[in-house]
Design an enzyme around this catalytic site. Structure first.
Site, PDB file in Angstrom:
ATOM      1  N   MET A 189      15.265  -3.271   7.043  1.00  0.00           N
ATOM      2  CA  MET A 189      13.799  -3.329   6.999  1.00  0.00           C
ATOM      3  C   MET A 189      13.308  -3.749   5.602  1.00  0.00           C
ATOM      4  O   MET A 189      12.718  -2.951   4.886  1.00  0.00           O
ATOM      5  CB  MET A 189      13.215  -1.967   7.371  1.00  0.00           C
ATOM      6  CG  MET A 189      13.620  -1.486   8.756  1.00  0.00           C
ATOM      7  SD  MET A 189      13.223   0.246   9.064  1.00  0.00           S
ATOM      8  CE  MET A 189      14.497   1.090   8.124  1.00  0.00           C
TER       9      MET A 189
ATOM     10  N   GLN B 238       4.624  -1.280  13.515  1.00  0.00           N
ATOM     11  CA  GLN B 238       3.705  -1.172  12.385  1.00  0.00           C
ATOM     12  C   GLN B 238       2.364  -1.824  12.709  1.00  0.00           C
ATOM     13  O   GLN B 238       1.297  -1.229  12.504  1.00  0.00           O
ATOM     14  CB  GLN B 238       4.317  -1.830  11.143  1.00  0.00           C
ATOM     15  CG  GLN B 238       5.522  -1.111  10.581  1.00  0.00           C
ATOM     16  CD  GLN B 238       6.192  -1.898   9.460  1.00  0.00           C
ATOM     17  OE1 GLN B 238       5.991  -3.106   9.316  1.00  0.00           O
ATOM     18  NE2 GLN B 238       6.995  -1.222   8.654  1.00  0.00           N
TER      19      GLN B 238
ATOM     20  N   THR C 154      13.753   1.608   2.611  1.00  0.00           N
ATOM     21  CA  THR C 154      12.453   0.964   2.538  1.00  0.00           C
ATOM     22  C   THR C 154      11.438   2.011   2.133  1.00  0.00           C
ATOM     23  O   THR C 154      11.536   3.171   2.542  1.00  0.00           O
ATOM     24  CB  THR C 154      12.042   0.345   3.888  1.00  0.00           C
ATOM     25  OG1 THR C 154      10.631   0.105   3.896  1.00  0.00           O
ATOM     26  CG2 THR C 154      12.362   1.257   5.053  1.00  0.00           C
TER      27      THR C 154
ATOM     28  N   THR D 175       8.004   1.691   2.787  1.00  0.00           N
ATOM     29  CA  THR D 175       6.979   1.807   3.824  1.00  0.00           C
ATOM     30  C   THR D 175       7.353   2.813   4.892  1.00  0.00           C
ATOM     31  O   THR D 175       6.527   3.628   5.326  1.00  0.00           O
ATOM     32  CB  THR D 175       6.708   0.437   4.458  1.00  0.00           C
ATOM     33  OG1 THR D 175       6.134  -0.435   3.481  1.00  0.00           O
ATOM     34  CG2 THR D 175       5.760   0.550   5.642  1.00  0.00           C
TER      35      THR D 175
ATOM     36  N   CYS E 265       8.062  -1.617  -3.087  1.00  0.00           N
ATOM     37  CA  CYS E 265       8.618  -2.203  -1.877  1.00  0.00           C
ATOM     38  C   CYS E 265      10.033  -2.609  -2.244  1.00  0.00           C
ATOM     39  O   CYS E 265      10.258  -3.180  -3.326  1.00  0.00           O
ATOM     40  CB  CYS E 265       7.796  -3.403  -1.425  1.00  0.00           C
ATOM     41  SG  CYS E 265       8.576  -4.341  -0.098  1.00  0.00           S
ATOM     42  N   THR E 266      10.982  -2.327  -1.388  1.00  0.00           N
ATOM     43  CA  THR E 266      12.369  -2.562  -1.763  1.00  0.00           C
ATOM     44  C   THR E 266      12.721  -4.035  -1.870  1.00  0.00           C
ATOM     45  O   THR E 266      13.811  -4.373  -2.336  1.00  0.00           O
ATOM     46  CB  THR E 266      13.328  -1.845  -0.791  1.00  0.00           C
ATOM     47  OG1 THR E 266      13.010  -2.195   0.560  1.00  0.00           O
ATOM     48  CG2 THR E 266      13.224  -0.336  -0.959  1.00  0.00           C
ATOM     49  N   GLU E 267      11.812  -4.928  -1.466  1.00  0.00           N
ATOM     50  CA  GLU E 267      12.033  -6.371  -1.671  1.00  0.00           C
ATOM     51  C   GLU E 267      11.450  -6.895  -2.976  1.00  0.00           C
ATOM     52  O   GLU E 267      11.780  -8.000  -3.409  1.00  0.00           O
ATOM     53  CB  GLU E 267      11.417  -7.192  -0.523  1.00  0.00           C
ATOM     54  CG  GLU E 267      12.202  -7.178   0.768  1.00  0.00           C
ATOM     55  CD  GLU E 267      11.909  -5.982   1.615  1.00  0.00           C
ATOM     56  OE1 GLU E 267      12.705  -5.691   2.529  1.00  0.00           O
ATOM     57  OE2 GLU E 267      10.876  -5.300   1.377  1.00  0.00           O
TER      58      GLU E 267
END
Length: 253
Positions: free
Chosen positions: A10, A52, A83, A85, A196-198
């Site tokens: 995710m 979501q 993640t 979120t 955010c992990t991205e």
């Protein structure tokens, strides 16, 4: 070494970062060919995104709780949701298992507090910035989180979903994100949470106008600390950078 359980996918872009960081940290601490003992359940992100968008966080909670139970049944001794979120449903996931749940907001707050940082700007998805679960959790831990204005929230959300989750990293988006940080600095922010992990794919914490807190790296380190039993004396970097010196600010082990 205790077995780490990861709920990933995710997106898979950031889960790949978790996998790399965890294994690099284990190798650095143990040497040789050491790598992590871990289990990964990678979900279909398209299904999660649909939940979501529909506001069906109840279904998302059931989905991730099922992942956590499967990881525990397979032998995991802790669980992480890879993640920020989806920590909106962390209470339900944590309640589904009787093994430690390593919470990304708790770990990020520990790092902020250890360096006296109290007023960070949060860059994240719209869900993380607007649903209250993140800022309320941080406030309970003594951290007063700032969020960007509405236009900036829209832009960073779109950058995450339309670009970073698809493996696209654009210089124009990096410039846009740094402008948000400059604005927050002028408004009193003392640090930046890459929430955010991205976002670590877009922003280098070492090159920001304020100290950058990489939640992905902090979360990965917490998993390794759990797996190996204690923080390593020489590997306790909090993944916060001082832009003046371009060096890690390190924690005491």
């Amino acid at each position: 070494m205790r077995k780490i359980g990861l709920i990933g996918g995710m997106s898979f872009e950031s889960t790949a970062v978790y996998y790399r960081l965890i294994n690099e940290m284990v190798r650095d601490r143990l040497g040789g060919f050491a790598s992590a003992d871990l289990l990964l359940h990678s979900v279909n992100f398209a299904e999660i995104v649909d939940m979501q968008k529909a506001g069906r966080w109840d279904l998302a909670a059931e989905h991730l709780a099922g992942s956590a139970r499967r990881l525990k049944a397979a032998g995991a001794e802790c669980v992480l949701i890879c993640t920020n979120t989806m920590h909106l449903v962390a209470p339900q996931v944590q309640a589904a298992i009787d093994i430690p749940f390593i919470h990304i907001i708790d770990e990020t707050a520990k790092t902020l507090k250890s360096h006296g940082l109290k007023r960070p700007l949060l860059l994240a998805t719209r869900y993380t910035m607007e649903h209250g679960f993140y800022t309320d959790h941080m406030k309970a831990l003594g951290i007063d989180v700032m969020v960007p204005d509405a236009d900036d929230r829209t832009d960073i959300h779109n950058i995450i979903f339309n670009e970073l989750c698809a493996g696209t990293v654009l210089d124009t988006s990096r410039t846009r994100a740094i402008a948000m940080i400059e604005k927050a600095k002028a408004e009193g922010a003392d640090s930046i949470i890459l929430g955010c992990t991205e976002i670590c794919l877009l922003l280098d914490p070492a090159g920001l106008p304020l100290p950058g807190i990489d939640s992905t790296a902090i979360h990965a380190k917490a998993a390794v600390d759990f797996a190996l039993g204690q923080p390593a004396a020489k590997q306790a970097a909090a993944y916060i950078y001082l832009t003046q010196s371009n060096k890690y600010m390190t924690e005491s082990p």
